[in-house]
Design a protein around this motif. Structure first.
Motif, PDB file in Angstrom:
ATOM      1  N   ASP A  94       8.685 -91.566 -67.649  1.00 53.61           N
ATOM      2  CA  ASP A  94       9.309 -92.512 -67.090  1.00 53.61           C
ATOM      3  C   ASP A  94       9.191 -92.576 -65.709  1.00 53.61           C
ATOM      4  O   ASP A  94      10.052 -93.492 -65.163  1.00 53.61           O
ATOM      5  N   ARG A  95       8.281 -92.007 -65.144  1.00 48.15           N
ATOM      6  CA  ARG A  95       8.167 -91.979 -63.514  1.00 48.15           C
ATOM      7  C   ARG A  95       6.730 -92.537 -63.319  1.00 48.15           C
ATOM      8  O   ARG A  95       6.554 -92.439 -61.856  1.00 48.15           O
ATOM      9  N   VAL A  96       5.846 -92.532 -64.073  1.00 42.61           N
ATOM     10  CA  VAL A  96       4.450 -92.806 -63.718  1.00 42.61           C
ATOM     11  C   VAL A  96       4.009 -94.170 -64.589  1.00 42.61           C
ATOM     12  O   VAL A  96       4.261 -94.259 -65.939  1.00 42.61           O
ATOM     13  N   ASP A  97       3.612 -94.914 -63.946  1.00 42.19           N
ATOM     14  CA  ASP A  97       3.287 -96.476 -64.718  1.00 42.19           C
ATOM     15  C   ASP A  97       1.727 -96.270 -65.079  1.00 42.19           C
ATOM     16  O   ASP A  97       0.867 -95.916 -64.208  1.00 42.19           O
ATOM     17  N   VAL A  98       1.380 -96.717 -65.915  1.00 43.04           N
ATOM     18  CA  VAL A  98      -0.112 -96.806 -66.540  1.00 43.04           C
ATOM     19  C   VAL A  98      -0.479 -98.094 -67.091  1.00 43.04           C
ATOM     20  O   VAL A  98       0.155 -98.722 -67.774  1.00 43.04           O
ATOM     21  N   LEU A  99      -1.409 -98.696 -66.278  1.00 49.41           N
ATOM     22  CA  LEU A  99      -2.078-100.039 -66.553  1.00 49.41           C
ATOM     23  C   LEU A  99      -3.389-100.222 -66.933  1.00 49.41           C
ATOM     24  O   LEU A  99      -4.125 -99.355 -66.623  1.00 49.41           O
ATOM     25  N   THR A 154     -11.594 -93.768 -65.362  1.00 50.95           N
ATOM     26  CA  THR A 154     -12.009 -94.081 -66.684  1.00 50.95           C
ATOM     27  C   THR A 154     -11.537 -92.907 -67.644  1.00 50.95           C
ATOM     28  O   THR A 154     -11.783 -93.272 -68.995  1.00 50.95           O
ATOM     29  N   HIS A 155     -11.149 -91.930 -67.210  1.00 56.36           N
ATOM     30  CA  HIS A 155     -10.649 -90.660 -68.027  1.00 56.36           C
ATOM     31  C   HIS A 155      -9.727 -89.850 -67.550  1.00 56.36           C
ATOM     32  O   HIS A 155     -10.016 -88.781 -66.954  1.00 56.36           O
ATOM     33  N   PRO A 156      -8.430 -90.244 -67.859  1.00 59.91           N
ATOM     34  CA  PRO A 156      -7.547 -89.637 -67.239  1.00 59.91           C
ATOM     35  C   PRO A 156      -7.311 -87.977 -67.778  1.00 59.91           C
ATOM     36  O   PRO A 156      -7.565 -87.801 -68.864  1.00 59.91           O
ATOM     37  N   SER A 157      -7.089 -87.271 -66.934  1.00 57.41           N
ATOM     38  CA  SER A 157      -7.282 -85.814 -67.338  1.00 57.41           C
ATOM     39  C   SER A 157      -5.613 -84.986 -66.802  1.00 57.41           C
ATOM     40  O   SER A 157      -5.029 -85.500 -66.120  1.00 57.41           O
ATOM     41  N   GLU A 158      -5.664 -83.753 -67.149  1.00 57.37           N
ATOM     42  CA  GLU A 158      -4.519 -83.089 -66.844  1.00 57.37           C
ATOM     43  C   GLU A 158      -4.467 -82.789 -65.354  1.00 57.37           C
ATOM     44  O   GLU A 158      -3.535 -82.953 -64.712  1.00 57.37           O
ATOM     45  N   GLY A 159      -5.851 -82.625 -64.687  1.00 65.48           N
ATOM     46  CA  GLY A 159      -5.530 -82.721 -63.102  1.00 65.48           C
ATOM     47  C   GLY A 159      -5.078 -83.874 -62.402  1.00 65.48           C
ATOM     48  O   GLY A 159      -4.276 -83.776 -61.476  1.00 65.48           O
ATOM     49  N   LEU A 160      -5.153 -85.172 -63.180  1.00 61.66           N
ATOM     50  CA  LEU A 160      -4.564 -86.396 -62.723  1.00 61.66           C
ATOM     51  C   LEU A 160      -3.067 -86.378 -62.886  1.00 61.66           C
ATOM     52  O   LEU A 160      -2.393 -86.720 -61.802  1.00 61.66           O
ATOM     53  N   ILE A 161      -2.623 -85.921 -63.859  1.00 62.73           N
ATOM     54  CA  ILE A 161      -1.324 -85.507 -64.277  1.00 62.73           C
ATOM     55  C   ILE A 161      -0.533 -84.786 -63.156  1.00 62.73           C
ATOM     56  O   ILE A 161       0.453 -85.245 -62.748  1.00 62.73           O
ATOM     57  N   ARG A 162      -1.167 -83.805 -62.966  1.00 65.80           N
ATOM     58  CA  ARG A 162      -0.707 -82.919 -61.758  1.00 65.80           C
ATOM     59  C   ARG A 162      -0.707 -83.778 -60.348  1.00 65.80           C
ATOM     60  O   ARG A 162       0.059 -83.437 -59.635  1.00 65.80           O
ATOM     61  N   LYS A 163      -1.686 -84.414 -60.052  1.00 64.21           N
ATOM     62  CA  LYS A 163      -1.737 -85.139 -58.872  1.00 64.21           C
ATOM     63  C   LYS A 163      -0.544 -86.345 -59.060  1.00 64.21           C
ATOM     64  O   LYS A 163       0.078 -86.329 -57.891  1.00 64.21           O
ATOM     65  N   CYS A 164      -0.070 -86.573 -59.906  1.00 58.33           N
ATOM     66  CA  CYS A 164       0.895 -87.639 -59.887  1.00 58.33           C
ATOM     67  C   CYS A 164       2.266 -86.854 -59.940  1.00 58.33           C
ATOM     68  O   CYS A 164       3.063 -87.579 -59.161  1.00 58.33           O
ATOM     69  N   ALA A 165       2.121 -85.618 -60.369  1.00 59.86           N
ATOM     70  CA  ALA A 165       3.562 -84.924 -60.156  1.00 59.86           C
ATOM     71  C   ALA A 165       3.539 -84.527 -58.611  1.00 59.86           C
ATOM     72  O   ALA A 165       4.776 -84.711 -57.932  1.00 59.86           O
ATOM     73  N   ASN A 166       2.481 -84.378 -58.076  1.00 58.96           N
ATOM     74  CA  ASN A 166       2.486 -83.913 -56.615  1.00 58.96           C
ATOM     75  C   ASN A 166       3.011 -85.140 -55.833  1.00 58.96           C
ATOM     76  O   ASN A 166       3.555 -85.152 -54.857  1.00 58.96           O
ATOM     77  N   ASN A 167       2.574 -86.399 -56.089  1.00 62.31           N
ATOM     78  CA  ASN A 167       2.765 -87.672 -55.661  1.00 62.31           C
ATOM     79  C   ASN A 167       4.298 -87.816 -55.685  1.00 62.31           C
ATOM     80  O   ASN A 167       5.022 -88.217 -54.668  1.00 62.31           O
ATOM     81  N   LEU A 168       4.976 -87.682 -56.894  1.00 61.69           N
ATOM     82  CA  LEU A 168       6.622 -87.550 -56.814  1.00 61.69           C
ATOM     83  C   LEU A 168       7.043 -86.922 -55.930  1.00 61.69           C
ATOM     84  O   LEU A 168       8.261 -87.029 -55.519  1.00 61.69           O
TER      85      LEU A 168
END
Length: 106
Positions: free
Chosen positions: A91-96, A48-62
């Motif tokens: 351009d590498r992560v989708d947000v819905l 419910t609240h995207p954070s910088e930590g979530l963005i780091r997780k997305c980078a780790n996923n990639l």
């Protein structure tokens, strides 16, 4: 609550038994999870609240050859996209929008 609604929706789409369900308060790192759910090569993050930590997780996923997907509230889509743009991941992560995801089966 949102994580459980998305999980129930995924069970409808994929059929029960294809996903592991975790409590919404269970952290990803101690359980060695790539996100709240993983469907084949997609790591799904529900928040419910995207954070910088979530963005780091997305980078780790990639880096782990997973495609990150963020599912969040309508008002949080734009802030998430801004953080992704700042991290050069837009351009590498989708947000819905979660409401679109949850009503797609109707």
């Amino acid at each position: 609550m949102l994580q459980h609604l998305v999980g129930a929706n995924l069970d409808i789409v994929l059929g029960e038994g294809h996903l592991k369900h975790h409590g919404s308060s269970v952290a990803d790192l101690p359980t060695d999870r790539s996100g709240d759910y993983q469907v084949e090569g997609v790591a799904i993050h529900v928040t419910t609240h995207p954070s910088e930590g979530l963005i780091r997780k997305c980078a780790n996923n990639l880096r782990s050859d997973l495609k990150p997907l963020i599912i969040t509230l309508a008002e949080a889509v734009e802030p998430a996209e801004f953080m992704l743009k700042t991290a050069n991941l837009a351009d590498r992560v989708d947000v819905l929008d979660a409401s679109q995801v949850l009503t797609a089966n109707i």
